[in-house]
Write a protein that holds these residues in place. Structure first.
Motif, short mmCIF file in Angstrom:
data_model
loop_
_atom_site.label_atom_id
_atom_site.label_comp_id
_atom_site.label_asym_id
_atom_site.label_seq_id
_atom_site.Cartn_x
_atom_site.Cartn_y
_atom_site.Cartn_z
N GLU A 127 -0.48 -0.54 6.62
CA GLU A 127 -0.13 0.77 6.11
C GLU A 127 0.61 0.60 4.79
O GLU A 127 1.60 -0.11 4.69
CB GLU A 127 0.77 1.51 7.11
N ALA A 128 0.11 1.22 3.76
CA ALA A 128 0.74 1.15 2.45
C ALA A 128 1.06 2.57 2.01
O ALA A 128 0.22 3.46 2.12
CB ALA A 128 -0.17 0.47 1.43
N ARG A 129 2.25 2.77 1.53
CA ARG A 129 2.66 4.11 1.15
C ARG A 129 2.72 4.21 -0.36
O ARG A 129 3.55 3.56 -1.01
CB ARG A 129 4.03 4.44 1.75
N ALA A 130 1.84 4.98 -0.95
CA ALA A 130 1.86 5.17 -2.38
C ALA A 130 2.84 6.29 -2.72
O ALA A 130 3.22 7.09 -1.87
CB ALA A 130 0.47 5.53 -2.90
N VAL A 156 -8.17 -5.45 2.67
CA VAL A 156 -7.11 -6.16 3.38
C VAL A 156 -5.87 -6.13 2.51
O VAL A 156 -5.93 -5.91 1.29
CB VAL A 156 -7.49 -7.63 3.68
N ALA A 157 -4.72 -6.33 3.14
CA ALA A 157 -3.46 -6.42 2.41
C ALA A 157 -3.23 -7.86 1.99
O ALA A 157 -3.50 -8.79 2.75
CB ALA A 157 -2.31 -5.93 3.27
N GLY A 158 -2.72 -8.04 0.79
CA GLY A 158 -2.44 -9.39 0.33
C GLY A 158 -1.93 -9.39 -1.09
O GLY A 158 -1.84 -8.34 -1.74
N ASP A 180 2.40 -3.25 -6.89
CA ASP A 180 1.62 -2.27 -7.65
C ASP A 180 2.10 -0.84 -7.37
O ASP A 180 1.32 0.09 -7.39
CB ASP A 180 0.14 -2.41 -7.31
N GLY A 181 3.39 -0.70 -7.10
CA GLY A 181 3.94 0.63 -6.84
C GLY A 181 3.72 1.16 -5.47
O GLY A 181 4.18 2.26 -5.14
N ARG A 182 3.04 0.39 -4.60
CA ARG A 182 2.80 0.80 -3.23
C ARG A 182 3.72 0.03 -2.30
O ARG A 182 3.93 -1.16 -2.46
CB ARG A 182 1.34 0.56 -2.83
N ILE A 183 4.26 0.72 -1.33
CA ILE A 183 5.22 0.11 -0.40
C ILE A 183 4.49 -0.39 0.83
O ILE A 183 3.85 0.38 1.55
CB ILE A 183 6.31 1.12 0.00
N TYR A 184 4.58 -1.69 1.07
CA TYR A 184 3.93 -2.32 2.22
C TYR A 184 4.90 -2.59 3.36
O TYR A 184 4.48 -2.84 4.47
CB TYR A 184 3.26 -3.63 1.80
N LYS A 185 6.19 -2.58 3.05
CA LYS A 185 7.20 -2.75 4.09
C LYS A 185 8.47 -2.04 3.62
O LYS A 185 8.86 -2.17 2.46
CB LYS A 185 7.51 -4.24 4.31
#
Length: 486
Positions: free
Chosen positions: A62-65, A190-192, A477-482
């Protein structure tokens, strides 16, 4: 079958036939039940497949932009900008459309900004590992060189997500079939981390990238072996072959080229002191890369190999722990980069069973301390890398490896090697760089890769070794992964 089917006397005694097993409507009911069971099987199988992909880390995290049209403002923090060797206070960090657009005085950001209160914690740029093998770290050497390449790619997807959660938002991949993984990450499959790919490691016959068994010799035709077919390595002898293999990697999207210029620890047939590739062969790779606007990095340990690399125009020396003082001075004068790893033959080192590899590992470890000391004294440009290879358990030591650099320098100097300095090395790819914008720094115009930590980077970096508990926010890249700031 019903009871009457088994015992016809039941129907006779009742004077009727209570069996409806052969009736049309019974068959229709059976068909409906069968179809429903099959549907449940399919759904269960689909769930299992989805579960498998999730378990391998291939289901996107889950990534929150940021909210469209609203900037993100990180407040209540102290930050290391990746360049100045100090922690800065009194400013906030403004992020818009994946880019850091400003560092306004604390409390003076845009009124409509989405606020992230960092709770007074330490903020750093996303970490960069300049010597990583994204597709080869999470599997054993036997698996990487013999098993179905699909398994290798599935595991690499899992490891990519874990790497990002350790705070490494960018990797320079210096060998392996990583192009597909990079595309999957960039497309959000995928996330990475961001990946600067080299593609196949280019090696001479008998070089550090020649993984063939002795039973495969001699090669009487041009047929490639498994590692060549899957993109792990490319064997090239002579100027024409080196040109061809280099251009193939550039065609596939390499941002820099990796050649094997000397012996290695993991490979059993090439002693460390061997010099690999002639000067003309090296120059062929350098010229082909330069025509594409990029550079060559070289695996090499010894003075002879390093000096040949410098003469050929190689721009980044990978490893080099056995360099002598004169060679290190030559590196400084040439302005090349030194991608140096804390190879200390300790509990986090790559594990080997071959006595030859173990002996070579000890030899390299003995040169590591001297390499860091002389490199710093001579002013060589150094960037951090780990080179964890064929070592699934060792991958988790990535942050701990960076913390070990405080044995040789201050914590902020070590952190600089994995942020601002590493970003400068990546910029050597020029127009071949796959991401446009500065990396490794917190500065206006830089890409918004930002970490929030429980820890004090001015005193030590031990907190990097336990990202599960100490890494509170991961932004790429401005997206929150955690986010665990509460």
């Amino acid at each position: 079958m019903c009871l009457a089917c088994y015992d016809p006397s039941i129907a006779e005694s009742a004077g009727i036939n209570p069996c409806h097993c052969d009736a049309p409507y019974t068959h229709q009911a059976y068909a409906r039940i069968d179809a429903d069971l099959r549907r449940r099987e399919v759904l269960g199988g689909m769930a299992a497949v989805v579960g498998m992909f999730a378990g391998f880390g291939l289901a996107p995290r889950e990534a929150r932009a940021q909210t469209p049209g609203r900037p993100i403002l990180l407040t209540n923090l102290r930050f290391f900008d990746g360049t100045d060797l100090s922690m800065q206070v009194g400013r906030d960090i403004l992020v818009e459309n994946g880019v850091i657009t400003g560092l306004p005085p604390a409390g003076q950001g845009p009124a409509d900004a989405q606020i992230i209160d960092c709770g007074g914690r330490a903020v750093t740029p996303g970490l960069i590992d300049c010597h990583w093998h994204a597709t080869l770290v999470g599997v054993s050497q036997v698996a990487a060189l013999t098993q179905d390449i699909a398994l290798v790619h599935l595991v690499s997807g899992q490891e990519a997500g874990a790497t990002l959660m350790r705070g490494f938002t960018t990797l320079r991949d210096v060998g392996g079939p990583v192009f597909g993984l990079k595309m999957a990450i960039d497309r959000g499959v995928v996330a990475g981390p961001r990946i600067f790919p080299s593609g196949a490691m280019i090696s001479q016959t008998s070089g550090h990238g020649d993984f063939r068994l002795l039973s495969s010799l001699p090669r009487l035709t041009g047929d490639a072996d498994y590692t060549e077919r899957t993109g792990v390595a490319a064997i090239a002898d002579g100027r024409d072959e080196v040109l061809r293999r280099t251009r193939e990697q550039l065609m596939r999207g390499a941002s820099q080229i990796k050649i094997m210029a000397g012996g290695g620890v993991a490979s059993p047939y090439d002693p460390l002191e061997t010099a690999q590739f002639t000067l003309d062969e090296m120059r062929a790779a350098v010229e082909a890369a330069a025509d594409y606007g990029t550079y060559v990095c070289a695996h090499v340990y010894t003075p002879t190999g390093i000096l040949r690399c410098l003469e050929a125009g190689v721009r980044s020396i990978e490893h080099g722990q056995l360099a002598d003082e004169a060679t290190i001075r030559a590196m400084a004068e040439a302005g090349v980069w030194w991608s140096l790893q804390p190879f200390l033959a300790d509990e986090d080192a790559n594990q080997y069973t071959d006595p030859r590899s173990i002996a070579k590992q000890q030899q390299v470890a003995q040169g590591t301390v001297r390499a860091f000391e002389l490199g710093r004294a001579e002013g060589v440009k150094m960037a951090f890398g780990t080179d964890v290879l064929f070592n699934p358990a060792g991958a988790r030591s990535q942050g701990r490896q960076l913390a070990k650099l405080t044995r040789f320098m201050s914590p902020l100097e070590a952190l600089h090697m994995a942020t601002g300095a590493a970003g400068e090395l990546l910029s050597q790819s020029g127009t071949r760089a796959p991401y446009q914008g500065r990396l490794g720094v917190i500065a206006e115009g830089a890409l918004a890769d930002i970490l929030v930590w429980d820890g004090d980077p001015e005193s030590d970096l031990d907190f990097l070794g336990e990202p599960e508990t100490n890494l509170r926010l991961v932004m790429k890249d401005g997206r929150i992964y955690k986010e665990q700031l509460a």
